[in-house]
Scaffold this active site. Sequence first.
Site, short mmCIF file in Angstrom:
data_model
loop_
_atom_site.label_atom_id
_atom_site.label_comp_id
_atom_site.label_asym_id
_atom_site.label_seq_id
_atom_site.Cartn_x
_atom_site.Cartn_y
_atom_site.Cartn_z
N GLU A 1 -22.03 29.46 10.26
CA GLU A 1 -21.60 29.16 8.88
C GLU A 1 -21.96 27.76 8.38
O GLU A 1 -21.06 26.93 8.17
CB GLU A 1 -20.10 29.34 8.76
N GLU B 1 -18.16 38.32 12.44
CA GLU B 1 -16.71 38.07 12.30
C GLU B 1 -16.17 38.94 11.17
O GLU B 1 -16.77 39.03 10.10
CB GLU B 1 -16.41 36.61 11.92
C1 BGP Z 1 -14.72 31.49 10.03
C2 BGP Z 1 -14.96 30.63 11.24
C3 BGP Z 1 -14.03 30.89 12.36
C4 BGP Z 1 -12.60 31.20 11.95
C5 BGP Z 1 -12.53 32.17 10.77
C6 BGP Z 1 -11.15 32.32 10.18
O1 BGP Z 1 -15.14 30.82 8.91
O2 BGP Z 1 -16.28 30.84 11.72
O3 BGP Z 1 -14.12 29.81 13.24
O4 BGP Z 1 -11.85 30.09 11.82
O5 BGP Z 1 -13.39 31.75 9.74
O6 BGP Z 1 -10.86 31.21 9.38
P1 BGP Z 1 -9.44 30.52 9.30
O7 BGP Z 1 -9.06 30.23 10.70
O8 BGP Z 1 -9.64 29.30 8.46
O9 BGP Z 1 -8.55 31.51 8.64
#
Ligand code: BGP
Length: 475
Positions: A162, A377
């Site tokens: 990202e 993800e």
């Molecule tokens: C993505 C990242 C992850 C994770 C996920 C959830 O952007 O790659 O590392 O953190 O988001 O985000 P958050 O934990 O801010 O809800």
Amino acid sequence: MKKGINMNKFLWGASTSGFQVEGGYNLGGKGLSTTDVRHVKEGIADTKVASDHYHHFKEDILLMKELGLKAYRFSFCWARIMPDGHHVNQEGLEFYDQIIQLCLENDIEPIPTLYHFEMPQALVDEFGGWKSRKCIDAFVEYAKFCFKEYAGEVRYWITINEPTSMAGQQYVGGTFPPAYKDQFDKCFKAEYNQNLVHARIVNAYKEAGYTGQIGIVHALQTVYPATDSKGDKHAAELKDVLENKFYLDGTLAGKYSKHTLALVKEIIDANGQQMIDIKPEDEKVLLKAAKQLDFVGVNYYFSKFMKEYHGDTEIIHNGTGEKGTDVNRMKGVGEEIHPKDLPATDWDWIIYPQGMYDQLKRVYDDYPLVHSIYITENGMGYKDKFEGEDKIIDDTPRIDYLKQHMEEVAKAIEAGIPVHGYFVWSLQDMFSWTNGYSKRYGLFYVDFKTQKRYAKKSAYWYKKLAETQEIPSID
Ligand code: BGP
């Protein structure tokens, strides 16, 4: 998923990232990461221990095995491998070697990400971080070293996780160091540099003749206009270029389109800043990499709905889970609205599964060089409740979320979009970057006091899916 599609090679997996799960922040010769020195509000997290994957990785990998998962996406902490960004720490290498070996022994494909939001703090002290070309050079050397070290064991590599999330949080939202606000020029510049370093790494991997696959992971949020008005449609386009299109162009087309650059300039101009410099020699590097890229990873969580807005920037980040507190209006871009008929998580992330399909279709239609996609993800932040050792943690809303999104993935596959794997975020509960530990994502609940893992209802549901290759109903 769909009968008739050969799902044998489809990778069902789960994702984590080094800093969010490992802990062991100063163990085994590890240097400090930029994330270790970041100020985290007292009491919301102990990131020095995190989910203690450093000591529990065996258990975590065996839990994946029990679920029948075929792939583990995790990240290397650069400061564990090279504490000062340059010199190798043998113990750090051995740690990842153990993870990789255990995965392979258990028929789980290890898929490391080289950079997931953290780099050695020493490099920031030395060069100033991504702003500097010297830092880019150091990253290329680190990547080359890892390719060589794990050649033959790692068959899938991810360069960067990202690029835009990090740049946006560092220079526009102000939630990550150096915590600037509204610096759109710096944000685009940081993305530009990350696109470039990614491309250099892909080219280096291919030049060395490795036979594995290499890709990048993008956070893609699908952006829609709130109404059919011209102003709202334009706001959606501007937001899309800020959140998605600039780096999709850079990494998947290998060229920033004129339209993309015009929108970037419009945002930067509106904020009285200086347009970034696009160098033709850099675009040559980008194009070479885009043509050789093996896959793109898509992280999809939510969609955004935009309306026209001409005031000053105001961003209030909901990092508490208090629903309805999120505000996001940006000068030169537009205002995010929350349509009343659409559900959202407690952190105001709009749940819109169709955005998954629309985004996959867009990536495939607009970027003809793309021939393989992984959902790297997808998951739902939820306030899971632990009610005792003998009671199953009921996270039905998460199952509902996963099911609806997978159905959109299945629809995309049916439509001929080459999606080859799906990774739940996340394997176990872990630190959430701006929300501490109250926002849980795991298939496994982690009691952070004891570090004990407990399967949630979603873990059993996912297991059934991996066994049957059909999306199960919600019981
Ligand atoms: C993505 C990242 C992850 C994770 C996920 C959830 O952007 O790659 O590392 O953190 O988001 O985000 P958050 O934990 O801010 O809800």
